[in-house]
Enzyme design. Structure first.
Site, PDB file in Angstrom:
ATOM      1  N   GLU B 285       0.818  -1.213   0.000  1.00 26.20           N
ATOM      2  CA  GLU B 285       0.000   0.000   0.000  1.00 26.20           C
ATOM      3  C   GLU B 285       0.855   1.268   0.000  1.00 26.20           C
ATOM      4  OE1 GLU B 285      -4.036  -1.762   2.073  1.00 26.20           O
ATOM      5  OE2 GLU B 285      -2.641  -0.719   3.377  1.00 26.20           O
ATOM      6  N   ASP B 364      -8.372  -8.945   4.513  1.00 23.43           N
ATOM      7  CA  ASP B 364      -8.055  -7.841   5.423  1.00 23.43           C
ATOM      8  C   ASP B 364      -9.077  -7.740   6.551  1.00 23.43           C
ATOM      9  OD1 ASP B 364      -6.785  -5.619   6.437  1.00 23.43           O
ATOM     10  OD2 ASP B 364      -7.759  -4.215   5.077  1.00 23.43           O
ATOM     11  N   GLU B 392     -12.318  -2.302  12.682  1.00 20.61           N
ATOM     12  CA  GLU B 392     -12.400  -1.601  11.405  1.00 20.61           C
ATOM     13  C   GLU B 392     -13.572  -2.083  10.561  1.00 20.61           C
ATOM     14  OE1 GLU B 392      -8.826  -1.799   9.111  1.00 20.61           O
ATOM     15  OE2 GLU B 392      -9.684  -0.778   7.377  1.00 20.61           O
TER      16      GLU B 392
END
Lengths: 677, 677
Positions: B285, B364, B392
């Site tokens: 990323e 993820d 998240e």
């Protein structure tokens, strides 16, 4: 006064070459000591200094006479063309006996006449011609800046700005050097703009204080615009009496509130005697407004109008009021209806110096919308139409998208059919407003070719009947002066070809057939077919496996078509008559529905998206042919090339996402067997 | 040393009442002068001061003996239980002849034994019992903080943090008062955590300097963690030799780079002798990594491992490496494959003090993923599994979502079937790591009930075989001490009922059947079925009018199933055998496909979403019944109530968006005729 020639900033449509016709001749200026008149003198002197011409003294022979009717006895050449009243901001232009004459009743007219001669260049000094009157069709021609003082955590320095930072502020403070503002004023005056709103209509805490303790910054900006005949407006927060005045209410009918606005406005005019007035976004997207006090928007606008009236100011009151916390499950709520529902009943209730500012379409500056029905529904209200020069939904100055053809359609739209008044006629006293696309970018507008939109906006605000293609050629001619060894025809042909149809190209590869908002939420760039579909924003397309579109008919839908007078109420209501390009705005139809064009909706979607992306690629190829020629600056060519790369990439992304979405949903294969993912 | 009791901060699972059993008795501590041993003495003294007990002198009678085997002759009660080696961080716990004994070989073990007695409370002083050995199953039990020093323009002070600011930094500077860190260390030690990574794995410019000129801040934080036996780790930027060292390369095989890391690491240990080591996110990323120099990730990890080895430190090298600029049109690229493709071939090439840190699933931290095949593919590498305590993708601490049942499934997963080793066995030397959910919020975790996830993570890292429901009850018992007039059973029953199944409830109303990423892009909260469908992130579901799911089979798909050993390679490959809850992760199926449960895919989607939203509403109703009782603090009750309102709203939004999406797409009506929009 010094004419601003900035190093490192592109001169846009006022390059030195544009002044060679005037600057190489003898010019007599007979005018007063007003700011615009002094500007004309300074401009002429500057042009002469650069191109070898001269200023003629009184009584001396001249090639060009620029004269005010009110400034003493006219020179002989001017006397010959004088006639009946010319009118505010207008001018006569004539050429007789080898002398070109500009005659105006007021200094602003003289300034506009001067720039008309600049625009015509050598042609203004050619064959004799009788006096022709030039007058602005619309009284108010305004650009609004959505600039913030502080960098907003989400929206940045300039909300919906794609051209760098603000020319007024940076990181909380005003620029020390405002020469960029002066140069901007000059560019605008050359197109006919006479008003600028300097700050974001979403007025945050710091910006609210421009009205009071940061008023000096407004005055400094006004001083830069003044020489070019442009008045400055301020976006104000409706709750200012509370936030700045310490009152416990902002109720427009409360006497203390009225007094506060009157007193505060008086202080503004004490500092800026030619201050233009206010711009207000109230009860919209979280901004405060009169609804909090059970008052109407006419009440809200009028308290500001009354405060401004003694000083000759106006308030621009925005009609962009809708429920932005809509439930997507509730199909009876229709955001498109909102402005008409809120404002049409208030027709006749606004003061003479209150202008209702209406976005051109019922939603929000989409690539294709019908004309807002509010504009046809308030004959007893001063209306301004608001356009968006900044390309929020039309490519964000990364895509070439020349918008004048769209604006021209809007301005020419007649609510009551061919014999009715056009939008441009309805707005003569209210005017035309647009959100500016300018920032501190060296090319002003990020994309160098986006300058054309700014130029065209000013020209159409002056004369809505102008042909957008002709305006484009005007802009090209001024902006790309071609030296002796350049191939002017080729450059201009390429640019015209690239730009003239670019709005329709953009439309082809983006949301189809008048359906709106298939953009990425938040930043609004690039495709996201369902991005807004299940949100609170009231921006839906209702695509399912069988069909797509929003039923806004009276018969079975939200009834929005009923906000139009005949014939449009019937045309839009009728599936048979509704124009193809707005079909999905008004009707929910099966994918197999056959358009007037003879193709089905889903096949049209495929065809348009393949075609649009191909057109973008062709634009890039055409531009590439100019590389290395002497006709266009290498740096500018490079920037446009990079942006065209992005446009082609983005157009292909649009094509593939939209086509894939509809293939997956409809199951209908492309009739031509092209690759859809 | 002072025990941190903070005003205005919730005591979590260490309220004063938790110490009453120890604090009201006589305790003998026989230990050395190490930091953890001194902490044990201070804790006992603190508890006694509050609850009327006393510290026994050498030779005096005691109810509790806490003794180190290495600290001189054992007291008689301890001698009676002593036996073979206890081992690092472990302890024996016994009660004989009215004396409770904790015996440990090292000070950390003594500290954990002390907190075990706290946890057991009065029960630790009940009936006699023989010595039972407690030893951590995993050597490394770590929490990572994704805290930034500077507030990141997009990600804020704490990336993916939902509990206020950082407990370490605020707006670019370290907190002057770090007592919050000490209190945090104490909470962690009570669950068995022994390592903390203090800064974001995305290491921005300011944070990179923690390694060099801001090292003092790391030392200050380490000083707060040290008394509780927790070592501090630093996330470092792989390009530090360039960015901080002024070298022209960060090539891990370049001798200057090796020297720079060795020298820099030496300086760190000079200041922090018990420094834990580094955490690295490389080539992921946008973070720099060894690929830039044509080196492998083993090369990258080993240069850091070599620098740390002389000092006893380890490097946690994250396996979260994938192409985040994927083309959604290209169905052959499969992000799920990436970590295995990159890392499995490197098995055996990592140093002994390099730990490969692997997210529990191949994507993820989704609500439901299969266990990452990397964990089963690297027998010759120290592996740590990474979990996400911060929610998240599981409700962002606005939803009750007790995650221990999911973690327990992961830790118990056996790659080679019932007789193979479990994930927990594979990771004994590498350990368990999680992203912390803690911030400067008064309840530590935003949602007060999210404390349970932090607690359960520590407990499972100590002993992966614990029953998540029992851990939940443990947490409830410690955190909600009920006074004499409170109804403890009712409170505990309500909380257990609310929380125990909350992960499955959350799963029901969000993305169905193991398909992932139906969240709003960017912030990842709330539904957006197509939000990531046409993006570069490699997170697709491929829903069309006929079916949905990602074909990851070897036969017709991406071949991801081949990354598992038998039997899972066959189970996941087989449409007939694949577990329902992962069906759409592995297979693209028609909406009418019949699940093992007997219902069709689309009907399952409807049923699960109606059920999930109903369960959320039932949770709220259950909690409301506690209002006004004396069993729960009113402020805490109020905050949980508000959050449950949001959970119910959000669950309904999920239900309606997902159901509407699939009804529109499939055209299949709900068999039970419920309302879908």
């Amino acid at each position: 006064m010094t004419i601003p020639h900035l190093i490192g900033v592109h001169p846009a449509w006022l390059p030195p070459e544009a002044f060679s016709a005037i600057g190489s001749r003898r010019t007599l200026v007979q005018a007063d000591e007003s700011a615009p008149a002094r500007t004309v003198r300074a401009e002429v002197a500057d042009a002469c200094a650069r191109h070898g011409g001269a200023i003629a003294g009184p009584g001396e022979a001249a090639d060009l006479v620029l004269a005010l009717t009110s400034a003493g006895p006219l020179p002989p050449a001017a006397q010959a063309v004088a006639g009946p009243e010319i009118g505010a901001e207008g001018f006569l232009l004539a050429r007789q006996d080898g002398v070109t004459v500009v005659l105006a009743d007021d200094p602003a007219g003289l300034l506009y006449g001067f720039f008309e001669v600049v625009r015509q260049g050598a042609a203004a000094f050619g064959a004799s011609r009788p006096a022709e009157a030039h007058r602005p069709a619309l009284r108010r021609r305004m650009l609004d800046h959505w600039d913030n003082i502080d960098v907003h955590p989400v929206m940045g320095q300039v909300e919906r700005g794609y051209s760098g930072g603000s020319i007024f502020w940076r990181d909380g403070v005003q620029h020390e050097d405002l020469s960029r503002v002066r140069a901007y004023a000059r560019l605008l005056a050359a197109t006919g703009i006479n008003a600028v709103g300097i700050n974001n209509v979403n007025v945050h805490a710091t910006e609210a204080r421009l009205l009071t303790d940061r008023l000096g910054e407004v005055a400094a900006i006004a001083a830069e615009f003044r020489p070019y005949g442009i008045r400055v407006h301020l976006s104000v927060n409706f709750a200012s009496p509370v936030a700045l005045g310490g009152l416990d209410t902002a109720d427009p009918l409360d006497e203390r509130v009225r007094e506060w606005w009157a007193r505060t406005t008086g202080r503004v005019y004490a500092v800026i005697p030619d201050f233009g007035g206010y711009v207000v976004k109230a009860d919209s997207e979280g901004q405060p407004g009169p609804f909090a006090y059970g008052r109407s928007h006419a009440d809200g606008a009028n308290v500001l109008a009354d405060a401004l009236a003694p000083h000759g100011g106006v308030v621009h009151w925005r009609a962009f009021v809708y429920n932005h916390r809509q439930d997507w499950r509730d199909r009876s709520t229709d955001r498109a209806r909102a402005a008409h529902d809120h404002f049409a009943p208030l027709d006749g209730q606004f003061r003479d110096n209150a202008i209702l500012q209406v976005k051109h379409g019922p939603l929000d500056f989409q690539t294709r919308e019908p004309v807002s029905p509010v504009i046809g529904a308030m004959p007893n209200t001063r209306l301004a139409v608001e356009l968006q020069v900044t390309q929020e939904y039309t490519g964000q100055q990364r895509h070439v998208c020349y918008l004048a053809p769209m604006w021209s359609e809007v301005l020419g739209f007649r609510f009551r059919g061919p014999d009715g008044r056009a939008v441009a006629d309805v707005t003569t006293s209210g005017g035309l407003v647009a959100v500016s696309n300018v920032g501190d970018d060296p090319y002003w507008t990020g994309h160098p070719l986006a300058q054309a939109n700014l130029y065209a906006f000013g020209r159409l605000a002056w004369q809505p009947g102008l042909d957008p293609a002709a305006v484009l050629d005007e802009w090209i001619g001024l902006t790309f002066p071609v030296g002796q060894d350049g191939d002017a025809e080729r450059l201009r042909g390429t640019l015209h070809e690239l730009m003239d149809g670019s709005w329709r190209t953009y439309e082809r590869y983006t949301a189809p057939l008048g359906v709106c908002f298939m953009v990425r939420p938040g930043h609004h760039y690039g495709p996201d077919v369902d991005g807004y579909e299940y949100t609170q924003w009231g921006t839906y397309h209702f695509a399912d496996r069988d069909g797509i579109g929003v039923d806004r008919t009276r018969a079975t839908g939200t009834g929005y078509t009923g906000q139009y007078p005949a014939p449009w109420s019937e045309v839009y209501e009728s599936l048979a008559e509704c124009p193809d390009e707005l079909l999905l705005f008004f009707h929910h139809v099966p994918y197999g529905h056959v358009l007037h064009s003879g193709t089905t909706v889903v096949q049209h979607i495929y065809d348009a998206h393949f075609a649009g992306a191909e057109e973008a690629a062709a634009m890039r190829a055409r531009w590439a042919e100019l590389d290395g020629t002497k006709t266009v600056d290498a740096a500018l060519h490079g920037r446009v090339s990079e942006l065209l790369d992005e446009q082609v990439r983005s157009a292909e992304e649009w094509r593939d996402q939209v086509n894939t979405y509809f293939l997956r949903k409809s199951g209908v294969p492309d009739a031509h067997g092209r690759r859809i993912h």
